[in-house]
Design an enzyme around this catalytic site. Structure first.
Site, PDB file in Angstrom:
ATOM      1  N   GLY A  86       0.826  -1.192   0.000  1.00 40.00           N
ATOM      2  CA  GLY A  86       0.000   0.000   0.000  1.00 40.00           C
ATOM      3  C   GLY A  86       0.866   1.250   0.000  1.00 40.00           C
ATOM      4  N   LEU A  87       0.385   2.279   0.709  1.00 43.11           N
ATOM      5  CA  LEU A  87       1.096   3.553   0.800  1.00 43.11           C
ATOM      6  C   LEU A  87       1.418   4.124  -0.571  1.00 43.11           C
ATOM      7  CD1 LEU A  87       3.586   2.869   3.712  1.00 43.11           C
ATOM      8  CD2 LEU A  87       1.462   4.123   3.809  1.00 43.11           C
ATOM      9  N   CYS A  88       0.450   4.053  -1.464  1.00 39.54           N
ATOM     10  CA  CYS A  88       0.687   4.696  -2.749  1.00 39.54           C
ATOM     11  C   CYS A  88      -0.537   5.514  -3.135  1.00 39.54           C
ATOM     12  CB  CYS A  88       1.042   3.683  -3.820  1.00 39.54           C
ATOM     13  SG  CYS A  88       0.013   2.221  -3.799  1.00 39.54           S
ATOM     14  N   GLY A  89      -1.076   6.235  -2.168  1.00 32.97           N
ATOM     15  CA  GLY A  89      -2.177   7.145  -2.455  1.00 32.97           C
ATOM     16  C   GLY A  89      -3.425   6.393  -2.868  1.00 32.97           C
TER      17      GLY A  89
END
Lengths: 291, 136
Positions: A86-89
């Site tokens: 994750g952590l990609c907007g």
């Protein structure tokens, strides 16, 4: 009013977070450059292959291939290319919104990437097979996916194969798209709406000769075409992922810095207020003693 | 004089794009010499040597398997590999070939075998061309 100690603690924790996001931003931007270059370099190839195939099928006459067979669509397969982490907007959210539009009963999913896989569990979708792909997508990754897709399609289990992925447009812009992979009908590159330096138009010629024969050439070209399309999709997806993560992490770092600034200001205000209060107490005590 | 617009594209890059006088391709049924005003032809090529004739000079390239589209004034080559013969690094290629050989002896999935065999064929072709050019 929070005490100075509370605020100091918060500043410290935000600083730590900023450090991590900053590091992730650096990593993502290094990976992003590589992934973007790979995606852009692959485009002329797929583009040219497309044109060749279009020209070839146009002049091959009565040629049919199992991968071109059009049937009424009762069931379809969707190759869902998502990210592993994750952590990609909003990248995966947007992607999965597209994926969610397919009818749950008539669709089986082939997932590439863990996020999409987890989603199929949550949304109660059928998964035919799960695939993984490397951070620098390898051609073998694409081949494995294609093999399964072609198998499903040729055996008649599904009548259409679509692919859902995030198309890389620029560092700041990635768009989730749905494209038909099988049967091969409209010969459009999967990353069509992108400006590829156009190879000279040579589609004017109507009749091609084939050597050794149309069946041989097209029979070899079609499966290759499909696997390169999928390979390009993986490259595009990776380029999008790293770009999105870079931007998301940059925003996070910027926000953290702003937060630190605000907190420091508040901290100083409270510190001053405390000093003033103490002074007041001392002076008023002194005055009370003196009088 | 009529020229051909030759275009060679690999998955990694557009390797070559310019006007040439003629080009010799390693076709599946034997070598093909293509001159301007050739009949429109769609064919396949094998691993081998591709010779470009440009401005009176020959340029040799090692190419992998692929497809070729020929019209009267245009040749489009779509291939897995295209490397200028002069840029082939013999030691490096030899090493890659040995690695591929080792990998082929291991347990591999069908896809991996296909890819490894392809890289093996690429390496072998490069070596052949390099050595032939050194002799001549």
């Amino acid at each position: 009013m929070p005490s100075t100690r509370d605020i100091r603690r918060r500043i410290k924790s935000v600083k730590n977070t900023a450090q991590i996001t900053k590091a992730m931003q650096m990593v993502a931007s290094a990976k992003m450059r590589k992934a973007q270059m790979a995606a852009l370099a692959g485009r002329p190839y797929v583009d040219l292959m497309n044109k060749m195939l279009a020209a070839a099928t146009a002049s091959a006459g009565e040629f049919t291939h199992p991968l071109m067979e059009q049937r009424p669509i009762a069931k379809r397969a969707v190759i869902l290319v998502s990210t592993d982490k994750g952590l990609c907007g909003g990248l995966n959210t947007n992607l999965l919104r597209e994926a969610g539009r397919f009818d749950a009963k008539e669709t089986v999913f082939l997932t590439a990437g863990r996020k999409g896989d987890q989603w199929t569990g949550r949304a109660k979708r059928t998964v035919a097979e799960r695939f993984t792909y490397h951070d620098n997508p390898r051609f073998t990754d694409a081949l494995a996916i294609c093999k399964k897709a072609a198998e499903l399609f040729s055996s008649g289990e599904v009548d259409q194969v679509d692919v859902v992925f995030t198309n890389f447009i620029s560092t700041l812009n990635q768009k989730p798209v749905v494209r038909q992979l099988l049967p091969i009908v409209e010969l459009k590159p999967l990353s069509a709406d992108l400006k590829v330096e156009s190879t000279e138009s040579h589609l004017a010629v109507s009749e091609y000769q084939f050597e050794p024969s149309a069946t041989d050439v097209l029979g070899n070209l079609l499966p290759k075409y499909v696997s390169y399309q999928v390979y390009q999709v993986l490259l595009e997806a990776k380029a999008s992922e790293h770009s999105a993560r870079m931007v998301a992490m940059k925003n996070a770092t910027d926000n953290a810095k702003q937060l630190i600034k605000d907190l420091t200001l508040e901290y100083n205000k409270i510190r001053q207020a405390n000093i003033t209060k103490e002074l007041l107490e001392i002076t008023s005590a002194a005055m009370a003693m003196g009088s | 004089m009529a020229t051909l617009r030759l275009e060679i594209v690999t998955p990694e890059a557009r390797v070559f794009s310019a006007d040439v006088e003629n080009v010799a391709l390693p076709g599946v049924d034997g070598e093909l010499g293509i001159y301007p005003l050739h009949v429109p032809l769609m064919t396949q090529i094998n691993c081998g040597e591709l010779v470009i004739r440009q401005n009176g000079k020959n340029r040799h390239l090692a190419v992998g398997e692929g497809f070729v589209e020929i019209t009267g004034d245009h040749v489009a080559v779509l291939t897995d590999m295209a490397i200028d013969a002069d840029l082939i690094d013999e030691a490096k290629v030899e090493k890659a070939r040995r690695e591929a050989e080792v990998r082929l002896n291991q347990q591999l999935s069908d896809e991996e075998i296909a890819v490894t065999e392809a890289s093996m064929a690429h390496a072998t072709t490069q070596l052949e061309i390099k050595r032939r050019r050194q002799v001549s």
